[in-house]
Design a protein around this motif. Structure first.
Motif, PDB file in Angstrom:
ATOM      1  N   ILE A  22       0.836  -1.207   0.000  1.00  0.00           N
ATOM      2  CA  ILE A  22       0.000   0.000   0.000  1.00  0.00           C
ATOM      3  C   ILE A  22       0.870   1.256   0.000  1.00  0.00           C
ATOM      4  O   ILE A  22       0.571   2.230  -0.696  1.00  0.00           O
ATOM      5  N   GLN A  23       1.975   1.226   0.725  1.00  0.00           N
ATOM      6  CA  GLN A  23       2.863   2.391   0.725  1.00  0.00           C
ATOM      7  C   GLN A  23       3.510   2.589  -0.642  1.00  0.00           C
ATOM      8  O   GLN A  23       3.632   3.724  -1.118  1.00  0.00           O
ATOM      9  N   ARG A  24       3.881   1.497  -1.301  1.00  0.00           N
ATOM     10  CA  ARG A  24       4.463   1.587  -2.649  1.00  0.00           C
ATOM     11  C   ARG A  24       3.419   2.106  -3.639  1.00  0.00           C
ATOM     12  O   ARG A  24       3.710   2.980  -4.464  1.00  0.00           O
ATOM     13  N   GLY A  25       2.196   1.589  -3.547  1.00  0.00           N
ATOM     14  CA  GLY A  25       1.143   2.044  -4.446  1.00  0.00           C
ATOM     15  C   GLY A  25       0.789   3.510  -4.260  1.00  0.00           C
ATOM     16  O   GLY A  25       0.559   4.234  -5.236  1.00  0.00           O
ATOM     17  N   LEU A  26       0.769   3.954  -3.026  1.00  0.00           N
ATOM     18  CA  LEU A  26       0.496   5.362  -2.758  1.00  0.00           C
ATOM     19  C   LEU A  26       1.604   6.251  -3.301  1.00  0.00           C
ATOM     20  O   LEU A  26       1.337   7.302  -3.889  1.00  0.00           O
ATOM     21  N   ALA A  27       2.859   5.824  -3.128  1.00  0.00           N
ATOM     22  CA  ALA A  27       3.994   6.640  -3.569  1.00  0.00           C
ATOM     23  C   ALA A  27       4.142   6.653  -5.089  1.00  0.00           C
ATOM     24  O   ALA A  27       4.484   7.692  -5.670  1.00  0.00           O
ATOM     25  N   THR A  28       3.890   5.527  -5.735  1.00  0.00           N
ATOM     26  CA  THR A  28       4.179   5.431  -7.172  1.00  0.00           C
ATOM     27  C   THR A  28       2.976   5.667  -8.073  1.00  0.00           C
ATOM     28  O   THR A  28       3.153   6.021  -9.233  1.00  0.00           O
ATOM     29  N   VAL A  29       1.764   5.477  -7.558  1.00  0.00           N
ATOM     30  CA  VAL A  29       0.577   5.610  -8.404  1.00  0.00           C
ATOM     31  C   VAL A  29      -0.336   6.730  -7.919  1.00  0.00           C
ATOM     32  O   VAL A  29      -0.559   7.715  -8.621  1.00  0.00           O
ATOM     33  N   ILE A  30      -0.870   6.591  -6.717  1.00  0.00           N
ATOM     34  CA  ILE A  30      -1.874   7.541  -6.220  1.00  0.00           C
ATOM     35  C   ILE A  30      -1.317   8.964  -6.160  1.00  0.00           C
ATOM     36  O   ILE A  30      -1.958   9.908  -6.621  1.00  0.00           O
ATOM     37  N   PRO A  71      -5.666   4.266 -16.546  1.00  0.00           N
ATOM     38  CA  PRO A  71      -4.766   3.119 -16.359  1.00  0.00           C
ATOM     39  C   PRO A  71      -4.128   3.103 -14.968  1.00  0.00           C
ATOM     40  O   PRO A  71      -3.732   2.045 -14.482  1.00  0.00           O
ATOM     41  N   ALA A  72      -4.072   4.246 -14.296  1.00  0.00           N
ATOM     42  CA  ALA A  72      -3.497   4.306 -12.946  1.00  0.00           C
ATOM     43  C   ALA A  72      -4.319   3.467 -11.974  1.00  0.00           C
ATOM     44  O   ALA A  72      -3.761   2.832 -11.075  1.00  0.00           O
ATOM     45  N   PHE A  73      -5.641   3.426 -12.154  1.00  0.00           N
ATOM     46  CA  PHE A  73      -6.478   2.608 -11.277  1.00  0.00           C
ATOM     47  C   PHE A  73      -6.128   1.127 -11.435  1.00  0.00           C
ATOM     48  O   PHE A  73      -6.029   0.399 -10.446  1.00  0.00           O
ATOM     49  N   THR A  74      -5.916   0.692 -12.653  1.00  0.00           N
ATOM     50  CA  THR A  74      -5.528  -0.693 -12.908  1.00  0.00           C
ATOM     51  C   THR A  74      -4.180  -0.996 -12.259  1.00  0.00           C
ATOM     52  O   THR A  74      -3.992  -2.058 -11.657  1.00  0.00           O
ATOM     53  N   ALA A  75      -3.246  -0.057 -12.355  1.00  0.00           N
ATOM     54  CA  ALA A  75      -1.924  -0.239 -11.737  1.00  0.00           C
ATOM     55  C   ALA A  75      -2.040  -0.310 -10.220  1.00  0.00           C
ATOM     56  O   ALA A  75      -1.403  -1.152  -9.565  1.00  0.00           O
ATOM     57  N   TRP A  76      -2.861   0.550  -9.629  1.00  0.00           N
ATOM     58  CA  TRP A  76      -3.092   0.570  -8.180  1.00  0.00           C
ATOM     59  C   TRP A  76      -3.663  -0.763  -7.720  1.00  0.00           C
ATOM     60  O   TRP A  76      -3.183  -1.370  -6.776  1.00  0.00           O
ATOM     61  N   ARG A  77      -4.702  -1.232  -8.408  1.00  0.00           N
ATOM     62  CA  ARG A  77      -5.341  -2.491  -8.024  1.00  0.00           C
ATOM     63  C   ARG A  77      -4.395  -3.678  -8.217  1.00  0.00           C
ATOM     64  O   ARG A  77      -4.477  -4.656  -7.483  1.00  0.00           O
ATOM     65  N   ALA A  78      -3.504  -3.610  -9.178  1.00  0.00           N
ATOM     66  CA  ALA A  78      -2.533  -4.693  -9.364  1.00  0.00           C
ATOM     67  C   ALA A  78      -1.586  -4.785  -8.167  1.00  0.00           C
ATOM     68  O   ALA A  78      -1.144  -5.881  -7.802  1.00  0.00           O
ATOM     69  N   ILE A  79      -1.308  -3.668  -7.529  1.00  0.00           N
ATOM     70  CA  ILE A  79      -0.398  -3.639  -6.378  1.00  0.00           C
ATOM     71  C   ILE A  79      -1.108  -4.084  -5.104  1.00  0.00           C
ATOM     72  O   ILE A  79      -0.594  -4.922  -4.359  1.00  0.00           O
ATOM     73  N   VAL A  80      -2.290  -3.546  -4.825  1.00  0.00           N
ATOM     74  CA  VAL A  80      -2.961  -3.814  -3.546  1.00  0.00           C
ATOM     75  C   VAL A  80      -4.077  -4.846  -3.615  1.00  0.00           C
ATOM     76  O   VAL A  80      -4.388  -5.502  -2.623  1.00  0.00           O
ATOM     77  N   GLY A  81      -4.679  -5.001  -4.770  1.00  0.00           N
ATOM     78  CA  GLY A  81      -5.832  -5.878  -4.923  1.00  0.00           C
ATOM     79  C   GLY A  81      -5.629  -7.330  -4.513  1.00  0.00           C
ATOM     80  O   GLY A  81      -6.532  -7.931  -3.932  1.00  0.00           O
ATOM     81  N   PRO A  82      -4.467  -7.933  -4.779  1.00  0.00           N
ATOM     82  CA  PRO A  82      -4.281  -9.331  -4.410  1.00  0.00           C
ATOM     83  C   PRO A  82      -4.409  -9.602  -2.900  1.00  0.00           C
ATOM     84  O   PRO A  82      -4.608 -10.749  -2.506  1.00  0.00           O
ATOM     85  N   PHE A  83      -4.314  -8.582  -2.088  1.00  0.00           N
ATOM     86  CA  PHE A  83      -4.389  -8.751  -0.635  1.00  0.00           C
ATOM     87  C   PHE A  83      -5.816  -8.667  -0.094  1.00  0.00           C
ATOM     88  O   PHE A  83      -6.072  -9.066   1.040  1.00  0.00           O
TER      89      PHE A  83
END
Length: 100
Positions: A22-30, A71-83
């Motif tokens: 979640i921290q990586r997704g927030l820093a790199t995508v959100i 596409p950023a939403f797809t990238a975000w969900r790829a990072i956090v969604g599996p959890f």
């Protein structure tokens, strides 16, 4: 300003990996998204698989249109969604009152 509040439940035993994700997704995508103004993440004490994610957006459309339909939403969900143990519950709020 709009507050997006996401109530996230993750799979048991995945806290350390999710903390990193979640921290990586927030820093790199959100944080790179249009209208992003900041965020907070809180972890549950009594329920360690529960997280409260607060993202501050300039407008509602910055989240619901410009981010969610990009596409950023797809990238975000790829990072956090599996959890996720279930889809997050997401609502939006406007500020009524604030302390210093």
């Amino acid at each position: 300003m709009i507050l997006e509040l996401a109530d996230i439940r993750i799979q048991p035993g995945q806290q350390a990996a999710f903390d990193e994700a979640i921290q990586r997704g927030l820093a790199t995508v959100i944080s790179q998204s249009r209208g992003y103004r900041g965020h907070k993440v809180n972890k549950g004490v009594e329920s360690p698989e529960r997280y409260i994610l607060m993202i501050f957006w300039e407008t509602l459309e910055d989240h619901t249109v410009h981010f969610r339909q990009s596409p950023a939403f797809t990238a975000w969900r790829a990072i956090v969604g599996p959890f996720f143990a279930q889809p997050p519950q997401v609502e939006h709020f406007t500020l009524l009152s604030k302390s210093n």
